[in-house]
Design an enzyme around this catalytic site. Structure first.
Site, PDB file in Angstrom:
ATOM      1  N   SER A 139       0.790  -1.239   0.000  1.00  0.00           N
ATOM      2  CA  SER A 139       0.000   0.000   0.000  1.00  0.00           C
ATOM      3  C   SER A 139       0.822   1.290   0.000  1.00  0.00           C
ATOM      4  CB  SER A 139      -0.966   0.004   1.190  1.00  0.00           C
ATOM      5  OG  SER A 139      -2.015  -0.896   0.972  1.00  0.00           O
ATOM      6  N   ALA A 163       6.349  -1.030   3.655  1.00  0.00           N
ATOM      7  CA  ALA A 163       5.140  -1.295   4.441  1.00  0.00           C
ATOM      8  C   ALA A 163       5.467  -1.787   5.843  1.00  0.00           C
ATOM      9  CB  ALA A 163       4.276  -2.335   3.736  1.00  0.00           C
ATOM     10  N   CYS A 164       6.552  -2.536   5.982  1.00  0.00           N
ATOM     11  CA  CYS A 164       6.794  -3.286   7.213  1.00  0.00           C
ATOM     12  C   CYS A 164       8.018  -2.754   7.957  1.00  0.00           C
ATOM     13  CB  CYS A 164       7.009  -4.761   6.888  1.00  0.00           C
ATOM     14  SG  CYS A 164       5.667  -5.460   5.911  1.00  0.00           S
ATOM     15  N   GLY A 220       3.170   0.042   8.453  1.00  0.00           N
ATOM     16  CA  GLY A 220       2.895  -0.581   9.746  1.00  0.00           C
ATOM     17  C   GLY A 220       4.182  -0.824  10.505  1.00  0.00           C
ATOM     18  N   ASN A 265       6.682  -7.279  12.126  1.00  0.00           N
ATOM     19  CA  ASN A 265       5.737  -6.252  11.693  1.00  0.00           C
ATOM     20  C   ASN A 265       4.328  -6.674  12.120  1.00  0.00           C
ATOM     21  OD1 ASN A 265       5.541  -8.384   9.706  1.00  0.00           O
ATOM     22  ND2 ASN A 265       4.358  -6.944   8.476  1.00  0.00           N
ATOM     23  N   PRO A 266       3.294  -5.848  11.914  1.00  0.00           N
ATOM     24  CA  PRO A 266       1.951  -6.171  12.431  1.00  0.00           C
ATOM     25  C   PRO A 266       1.367  -7.486  11.935  1.00  0.00           C
ATOM     26  CG  PRO A 266       2.062  -3.859  11.886  1.00  0.00           C
ATOM     27  CD  PRO A 266       3.347  -4.465  11.399  1.00  0.00           C
ATOM     28  N   CYS A 267       1.690  -7.895  10.714  1.00  0.00           N
ATOM     29  CA  CYS A 267       1.126  -9.132  10.181  1.00  0.00           C
ATOM     30  C   CYS A 267       2.048 -10.332  10.375  1.00  0.00           C
ATOM     31  CB  CYS A 267       0.809  -8.966   8.703  1.00  0.00           C
ATOM     32  SG  CYS A 267      -0.353  -7.633   8.361  1.00  0.00           S
ATOM     33  N   SER A 268       3.258 -10.081  10.855  1.00  0.00           N
ATOM     34  CA  SER A 268       4.248 -11.115  11.185  1.00  0.00           C
ATOM     35  C   SER A 268       4.848 -11.846   9.993  1.00  0.00           C
ATOM     36  CB  SER A 268       3.667 -12.143  12.175  1.00  0.00           C
ATOM     37  OG  SER A 268       3.445 -11.539  13.420  1.00  0.00           O
ATOM     38  N   GLU A 269       4.639 -11.353   8.763  1.00  0.00           N
ATOM     39  CA  GLU A 269       5.348 -11.975   7.648  1.00  0.00           C
ATOM     40  C   GLU A 269       6.773 -11.453   7.542  1.00  0.00           C
ATOM     41  OE1 GLU A 269       3.524  -8.440   5.397  1.00  0.00           O
ATOM     42  OE2 GLU A 269       3.443  -9.429   7.328  1.00  0.00           O
TER      43      GLU A 269
END
Length: 517
Positions: free
Chosen positions: A121, A166-167, A198, A442-446
């Site tokens: 994004s 993003a991360c 994020g 990061n927030p999504c953990s990838e």
């Protein structure tokens, strides 16, 4: 590098054979109702309405473009992205010839328009705004590494170098207002959220509630600071649009405040339930009191005496069963004496966008507990577990490992948080262990890597490489796309700015990329 045409067959014609149509995207409120206006956008005819809405409502630049004010055509967006990446790559010698640069640009535009690939994004939000439209904006406190001097340099504008990552994983020191400390982190988080990124942080360095302060007194504890960061994140729309800020909060399982952290969201969920049930019960109970006095003349004071008015007595009794405070009951009777016959009170619901959820804390982050193999073995063997003081390094408190485990599992069942990050295993898989431990994600953990680094992402759409009629997968085309987009991501490191000096330097040195599908 050399590039060959694969998808875009004709030079300078990446949209050849692709029909663009004008569509309407209607803005809607969280309850599904139509908002006050809609957006008109030119879009590839094959795109779904969902894809149209995402592009129109989130990724089109809708204000401040000289001469045109806003983007209205997806081709404008494709050009500012592909053009910006190509421009930076040309400046720093990625291409063997100008023809290779043209091929690269055409191939990227083709893949974007055909939904074969997409960046994260922040690229859609920020990349190319200076390249395509000359947007600068005043500096926002970002830094970058100057490729020529190899030195960290402060950015002078918001968009000449975009924030395409993003991360982020950021560190925090046990310091209130100093650089790299707690309040400094909230500023850096805001810088990331504003441009659509994020961030995740392990907060285990922060001293626990009751631990001594250097100037005397004791700390208010980790949770008090997490609540400040939570509110700050909740006030910011990610990328300036409608997406929530993306934030990960991580805590090691041996932190003295771990029980309060684990319970945080589950307790806040209970508060929401209490607000919903209590507000509705109070509105009903107080209106029942008013109903028991309906038709009463003001001069008939006996009617306002529960000893003499049986209906009022019953209504008050029921209100007290609902635990309505006595001052509210008396206030309602006083209003009835003034002729008020009904009360409209603020009531709440369990919609996650509701006032009930905005009233409580802990709603703007994903929370995770960082557990070691030693902790998991302590659960299996029913052993005790030590919580360690952050200021002394000594045992603060000893608990049963199973009791803490029960807390974690119940809270996750009740509120979906906290998640689990298996610290020992993660660091066994670490590709750069000599440079430090992996402490957060990061927030999504990838993205799991060193503190104070960032990763930019892109995804390939596998179905676009598959022919359902023949059952064949275009391996050559997929390899071609992987090469192109890996280079896009590396160019994005080259052109990026970052929220701190440390992240700028380490992201430049490690150049972490994320190409998924």
């Amino acid at each position: 590098m050399k590039f060959e045409r694969y998808f875009a067959k004709t030079k300078g014609q990446p949209y050849e054979g692709l029909k663009f149509v004008e569509r309407i995207s209607e803005l809607r409120n969280s309850d599904g109702s139509k908002a006050s206006h809609s957006i008109k956008v030119a879009i590839p005819e094959s795109w779904s309405q969902v894809a149209t809405d995402i592009m129109a409502q989130k990724y089109l630049r809708r204000a401040g473009i000289p001469g045109i004010e806003s983007e209205t055509d997806t081709r404008q967006v494709f050009h500012r992205l592909a053009g910006c990446w190509t421009d930076w790559a040309e400046r720093f010698g990625y291409f063997k010839t100008s023809e290779d640069a043209q091929v690269f640009y055409d191939e990227v535009c083709y893949m974007l328009a055909h939904q074969m690939a997409a960046p994260n994004s922040p690229q859609w939000f920020n990349t190319g705004l200076y390249y395509a439209y000359g947007l600068k904006g005043h500096g926002q406190g970002h830094y970058y590494v100057d490729p020529e001097s190899n030195k960290v340099t402060k950015s002078q504008s918001a968009y000449e170098r975009p924030q395409p990552h993003a991360c982020f994983i950021q560190s925090v020191r046990d310091d209130l207002v100093g650089e790299g400390g707690i309040m400094d982190l909230w500023t850096k988080e805001a810088r990331l959220f504003k441009y659509g990124s994020g961030t995740g942080t392990n907060f285990s360095n922060i001293r626990a509630e009751g631990e001594k302060l250097s100037g005397g007194g004791v700390s208010s504890g980790l949770m008090s600071f997490l609540k400040i960061g939570d509110k700050a994140a909740g006030a910011i729309k990610s990328g300036g649009t409608t997406r929530r800020a993306a934030k990960m909060v991580v805590l090691d399982v041996d932190h003295p405040d771990i029980f309060e952290f684990v319970d945080w969201k589950a307790v806040e969920e209970q508060k929401v339930a209490a607000l919903v049930a209590g507000s509705k019960a109070m509105e009903k109970a107080l209106n029942d009191i008013l109903a028991s006095l309906s038709g009463t003349e003001k001069e008939q004071s006996d009617q306002f005496d529960p000893k003499k008015n049986q209906k009022l007595k019953e209504a008050i009794k029921k209100a007290r069963q609902y635990f309505i405070p006595d001052n509210y009951i008396q206030r309602t009777i006083d209003l009835a004496k003034q002729g008020v016959t009904s009360l409209k009170m603020e009531t709440y619901n369990t919609d996650w966008n509701s006032k009930a959820y905005s009233t409580v804390s802990g709603q703007n982050s994903n929370n995770s507990v960082r557990v070691s193999n030693a902790f998991m073995r302590a659960i299996e063997e029913n052993k005790e577990w030590d919580l360690i003081s952050r200021t002394t390094g000594k045992v603060h408190k000893t608990v049963q490992a199973k009791d803490l485990w029960e807390k974690i599992t119940f809270a996750a069942w009740a509120s979906a948080d906290p998640g689990m990050q298996f610290d020992t295993t993660i660091n066994e898989w670490h590709t750069c262990p000599e440079d430090g431990a992996i402490r957060a994600s990061n927030p999504c953990s990838e993205y799991m890597f060193l503190d104070d680094t960032a990763c930019n992402l892109a995804s390939l759409n596998l179905i676009k490489f598959y022919d359902p009629k023949s059952g064949n997968f275009d391996v050559k085309g997929f390899r071609h796309a992987c090469r192109i987009w890996t280079i896009v991501l590396d160019i994005s490191v080259q052109m990026a700015q970052f929220p701190s000096k440390e992240i700028a330097l380490k992201s430049w040195e490690f150049r972490t990329l994320g190409l998924g599908y």
